[in-house]
Design a protein around this motif. Structure first.
Motif, PDB file in Angstrom:
ATOM      1  N   SER A  33     141.449  90.283  91.227  1.00  0.00           N
ATOM      2  CA  SER A  33     142.587  89.835  91.737  1.00  0.00           C
ATOM      3  C   SER A  33     142.918  88.638  90.936  1.00  0.00           C
ATOM      4  CB  SER A  33     142.323  89.925  93.198  1.00  0.00           C
ATOM      5  OG  SER A  33     141.604  88.812  93.506  1.00  0.00           O
ATOM      6  N   GLY A  34     144.154  88.560  90.698  1.00  0.00           N
ATOM      7  CA  GLY A  34     144.695  87.367  90.143  1.00  0.00           C
ATOM      8  C   GLY A  34     144.786  87.430  88.748  1.00  0.00           C
ATOM      9  N   VAL A  35     144.036  88.172  88.074  1.00  0.00           N
ATOM     10  CA  VAL A  35     144.001  88.256  86.515  1.00  0.00           C
ATOM     11  C   VAL A  35     145.122  89.030  85.904  1.00  0.00           C
ATOM     12  CG1 VAL A  35     142.758  89.370  84.258  1.00  0.00           C
ATOM     13  CG2 VAL A  35     141.662  88.062  86.113  1.00  0.00           C
ATOM     14  N   SER A  36     146.073  88.589  84.997  1.00  0.00           N
ATOM     15  CA  SER A  36     147.232  89.120  84.473  1.00  0.00           C
ATOM     16  C   SER A  36     147.023  89.976  83.130  1.00  0.00           C
ATOM     17  CB  SER A  36     148.429  88.306  84.387  1.00  0.00           C
ATOM     18  OG  SER A  36     147.859  87.263  83.500  1.00  0.00           O
ATOM     19  N   LYS A  37     145.858  89.367  82.406  1.00  0.00           N
ATOM     20  CA  LYS A  37     145.648  90.075  81.115  1.00  0.00           C
ATOM     21  C   LYS A  37     144.299  89.700  80.593  1.00  0.00           C
ATOM     22  CE  LYS A  37     147.630  89.402  76.443  1.00  0.00           C
ATOM     23  NZ  LYS A  37     148.347  88.541  75.658  1.00  0.00           N
ATOM     24  N   VAL A  38     143.684  90.482  79.870  1.00  0.00           N
ATOM     25  CA  VAL A  38     142.222  90.374  79.354  1.00  0.00           C
ATOM     26  C   VAL A  38     142.220  90.410  77.795  1.00  0.00           C
ATOM     27  CG1 VAL A  38     139.930  91.160  79.219  1.00  0.00           C
ATOM     28  CG2 VAL A  38     141.412  91.234  81.427  1.00  0.00           C
ATOM     29  N   VAL A  39     141.799  89.223  77.058  1.00  0.00           N
ATOM     30  CA  VAL A  39     141.782  89.188  75.715  1.00  0.00           C
ATOM     31  C   VAL A  39     140.331  89.148  75.284  1.00  0.00           C
ATOM     32  CG1 VAL A  39     142.280  87.758  73.730  1.00  0.00           C
ATOM     33  CG2 VAL A  39     143.949  87.903  75.631  1.00  0.00           C
ATOM     34  N   LYS A  40     139.903  89.944  74.491  1.00  0.00           N
ATOM     35  CA  LYS A  40     138.523  90.000  73.980  1.00  0.00           C
ATOM     36  C   LYS A  40     138.425  88.937  72.713  1.00  0.00           C
ATOM     37  CE  LYS A  40     138.578  94.635  73.764  1.00  0.00           C
ATOM     38  NZ  LYS A  40     138.412  95.931  73.320  1.00  0.00           N
ATOM     39  N   VAL A  41     137.396  88.354  72.771  1.00  0.00           N
ATOM     40  CA  VAL A  41     137.087  87.528  71.464  1.00  0.00           C
ATOM     41  C   VAL A  41     135.671  87.592  71.365  1.00  0.00           C
ATOM     42  CG1 VAL A  41     137.323  85.273  70.500  1.00  0.00           C
ATOM     43  CG2 VAL A  41     138.821  85.768  72.339  1.00  0.00           C
ATOM     44  N   PHE A  42     135.150  88.913  71.111  1.00  0.00           N
ATOM     45  CA  PHE A  42     133.703  89.067  71.093  1.00  0.00           C
ATOM     46  C   PHE A  42     133.341  89.198  69.738  1.00  0.00           C
ATOM     47  CE2 PHE A  42     134.405  91.337  75.451  1.00  0.00           C
ATOM     48  CZ  PHE A  42     133.837  90.532  76.039  1.00  0.00           C
ATOM     49  N   GLU A  43     131.810  88.983  69.552  1.00  0.00           N
ATOM     50  CA  GLU A  43     131.226  89.536  68.327  1.00  0.00           C
ATOM     51  C   GLU A  43     130.435  90.564  68.782  1.00  0.00           C
ATOM     52  OE1 GLU A  43     129.243  86.640  65.594  1.00  0.00           O
ATOM     53  OE2 GLU A  43     129.889  85.181  67.083  1.00  0.00           O
ATOM     54  N   TYR A  44     130.396  91.746  68.079  1.00  0.00           N
ATOM     55  CA  TYR A  44     129.588  93.020  68.500  1.00  0.00           C
ATOM     56  C   TYR A  44     128.329  93.019  67.669  1.00  0.00           C
ATOM     57  CZ  TYR A  44     134.140  94.196  70.700  1.00  0.00           C
ATOM     58  OH  TYR A  44     135.064  94.191  71.404  1.00  0.00           O
ATOM     59  N   ILE A  45     127.297  93.443  68.240  1.00  0.00           N
ATOM     60  CA  ILE A  45     125.877  93.383  67.796  1.00  0.00           C
ATOM     61  C   ILE A  45     125.461  94.962  67.488  1.00  0.00           C
ATOM     62  CG2 ILE A  45     125.009  91.211  68.512  1.00  0.00           C
ATOM     63  CD1 ILE A  45     123.577  92.798  70.919  1.00  0.00           C
ATOM     64  N   ASP A  46     126.352  95.911  67.783  1.00  0.00           N
ATOM     65  CA  ASP A  46     125.936  97.459  67.555  1.00  0.00           C
ATOM     66  C   ASP A  46     126.947  98.055  66.474  1.00  0.00           C
ATOM     67  OD1 ASP A  46     127.676  97.528  69.689  1.00  0.00           O
ATOM     68  OD2 ASP A  46     126.714  98.866  70.845  1.00  0.00           O
TER      69      ASP A  46
ATOM     70  N   GLN B 253     129.333  98.523  74.942  1.00  0.00           N
ATOM     71  CA  GLN B 253     129.071  99.103  76.241  1.00  0.00           C
ATOM     72  C   GLN B 253     129.184  97.711  77.000  1.00  0.00           C
ATOM     73  OE1 GLN B 253     129.311 102.198  77.684  1.00  0.00           O
ATOM     74  NE2 GLN B 253     129.777 100.743  79.384  1.00  0.00           N
ATOM     75  N   GLU B 254     128.672  96.441  76.796  1.00  0.00           N
ATOM     76  CA  GLU B 254     128.497  95.246  77.487  1.00  0.00           C
ATOM     77  C   GLU B 254     130.235  94.727  77.564  1.00  0.00           C
ATOM     78  OE1 GLU B 254     124.065  93.679  76.798  1.00  0.00           O
ATOM     79  OE2 GLU B 254     125.840  93.454  75.396  1.00  0.00           O
ATOM     80  N   ALA B 255     130.812  94.969  76.385  1.00  0.00           N
ATOM     81  CA  ALA B 255     132.095  94.505  76.129  1.00  0.00           C
ATOM     82  C   ALA B 255     132.999  95.132  77.097  1.00  0.00           C
ATOM     83  CB  ALA B 255     132.778  94.542  74.802  1.00  0.00           C
ATOM     84  N   GLU B 256     133.012  96.480  77.141  1.00  0.00           N
ATOM     85  CA  GLU B 256     133.812  97.506  78.068  1.00  0.00           C
ATOM     86  C   GLU B 256     133.506  97.161  79.600  1.00  0.00           C
ATOM     87  OE1 GLU B 256     133.247 101.619  77.263  1.00  0.00           O
ATOM     88  OE2 GLU B 256     133.372 101.279  74.913  1.00  0.00           O
ATOM     89  N   ASP B 257     132.215  96.736  79.869  1.00  0.00           N
ATOM     90  CA  ASP B 257     131.997  96.467  81.154  1.00  0.00           C
ATOM     91  C   ASP B 257     132.562  95.121  81.435  1.00  0.00           C
ATOM     92  OD1 ASP B 257     130.464  98.714  81.565  1.00  0.00           O
ATOM     93  OD2 ASP B 257     128.460  97.931  81.211  1.00  0.00           O
ATOM     94  N   ALA B 258     132.524  94.275  80.610  1.00  0.00           N
ATOM     95  CA  ALA B 258     133.048  92.771  80.897  1.00  0.00           C
ATOM     96  C   ALA B 258     134.407  92.992  81.072  1.00  0.00           C
ATOM     97  CB  ALA B 258     132.674  91.904  79.803  1.00  0.00           C
ATOM     98  N   VAL B 259     135.212  93.681  80.269  1.00  0.00           N
ATOM     99  CA  VAL B 259     136.503  93.908  80.194  1.00  0.00           C
ATOM    100  C   VAL B 259     137.216  94.787  81.496  1.00  0.00           C
ATOM    101  CG1 VAL B 259     138.679  95.061  79.351  1.00  0.00           C
ATOM    102  CG2 VAL B 259     136.962  94.006  77.801  1.00  0.00           C
ATOM    103  N   ASP B 260     136.182  95.735  81.959  1.00  0.00           N
ATOM    104  CA  ASP B 260     136.370  96.328  83.304  1.00  0.00           C
ATOM    105  C   ASP B 260     136.354  95.243  84.520  1.00  0.00           C
ATOM    106  OD1 ASP B 260     136.877  98.840  84.845  1.00  0.00           O
ATOM    107  OD2 ASP B 260     134.863  98.545  85.321  1.00  0.00           O
ATOM    108  N   ILE B 261     135.336  94.645  84.483  1.00  0.00           N
ATOM    109  CA  ILE B 261     135.140  93.621  85.567  1.00  0.00           C
ATOM    110  C   ILE B 261     136.251  92.643  85.556  1.00  0.00           C
ATOM    111  CG2 ILE B 261     133.949  91.671  86.332  1.00  0.00           C
ATOM    112  CD1 ILE B 261     131.251  93.449  85.407  1.00  0.00           C
ATOM    113  N   ALA B 262     136.711  92.123  84.647  1.00  0.00           N
ATOM    114  CA  ALA B 262     137.904  91.176  84.510  1.00  0.00           C
ATOM    115  C   ALA B 262     139.131  91.831  84.865  1.00  0.00           C
ATOM    116  CB  ALA B 262     137.822  90.453  83.033  1.00  0.00           C
ATOM    117  N   ARG B 263     139.419  92.763  84.178  1.00  0.00           N
ATOM    118  CA  ARG B 263     140.664  93.376  84.395  1.00  0.00           C
ATOM    119  C   ARG B 263     140.793  93.942  85.930  1.00  0.00           C
ATOM    120  NH1 ARG B 263     140.861  97.785  80.310  1.00  0.00           N
ATOM    121  NH2 ARG B 263     141.759  95.761  79.119  1.00  0.00           N
ATOM    122  N   SER B 264     139.901  94.121  86.588  1.00  0.00           N
ATOM    123  CA  SER B 264     140.137  94.541  88.035  1.00  0.00           C
ATOM    124  C   SER B 264     139.823  93.415  88.938  1.00  0.00           C
ATOM    125  CB  SER B 264     138.954  95.720  88.264  1.00  0.00           C
ATOM    126  OG  SER B 264     137.572  95.420  88.176  1.00  0.00           O
TER     127      SER B 264
END
Length: 194
Positions: A181-194, A168-179
């Protein structure tokens, strides 16, 4: 006035010189306290937090020794997972950068996102820094998760997100970054704990 004129000048100058140096201690103490606060709000242990900083310094030095100044390579370490971003003049330089980082102790994984391109300009790098600050500010403002859980790196308007997070935190972070202004692409380099 006569009593002052009889004082030896060496101790007076020494006291004056020392008093000017004490002011330099204040930023060091404040900086140390800020780093301690950042570590406390991080999912990494303090040892891993410090190890990540060491990895970044050693790996950056190794890359610079191997490739010189003709490439623009940035090394980011999070939980001993290294992200390489920036521009290399050719595929051999991209591979050499990764090989140089492999020589650094305690590196677990390397994600090589270096692109083959001309070295970015100062204004392009400033724009990336501005985008990073906008993404981080929105994470703080929206308060969906503790902002220290996610490290944000921007290269050529692509935002890379690192951290130890829940899905959920990953999804929220991606949503914030993607929306943002000025961001063309978002790349996840996460480690998941759940």
């Amino acid at each position: 006035m006569r009593a002052l004129s009889r004082l030896p000048l060496a101790p007076v100058f020494l006291a004056l010189a020392l008093s000017t140096q004490l002011a330099a201690c204040v930023p060091a103490v404040i900086g140390g306290a800020a780093a301690g606060g950042a570590m406390a709000a991080d999912r990494r242990t303090s040892g891993i937090y410090i190890e990540d900083q060491n990895i970044e310094l050693k790996a950056s030095h190794a890359v610079k020794q191997e490739l010189g100044e003709k490439n623009n390579i940035t090394v980011t370490s999070y939980n001993r997972n290294v992200l390489l971003t920036g521009e290399a003049v050719d595929a051999a330089s991209k591979e050499a950068a990764e090989k140089a980082v492999r020589t650094v102790d305690n590196v677990r994984n390397i994600t090589n996102e270096i692109v083959i391109d001309t070295k970015s300009t100062f204004s392009e790098r400033n724009n990336d820094t501005y985008i990073t600050s906008k993404v981080k500010a929105r994470m703080v403002k929206e308060n969906r998760f503790p902002s220290n859980y996610v490290k944000v790196v921007t290269e050529a308007t692509t935002v890379f997100l690192l951290g130890i997070v829940t899905k959920q935190e990953a999804e929220d972070a991606v949503d914030i970054a993607r929306s943002t202004s000025g961001v063309s692409k978002v790349v996840k380099v996460f480690e998941y704990i759940d």
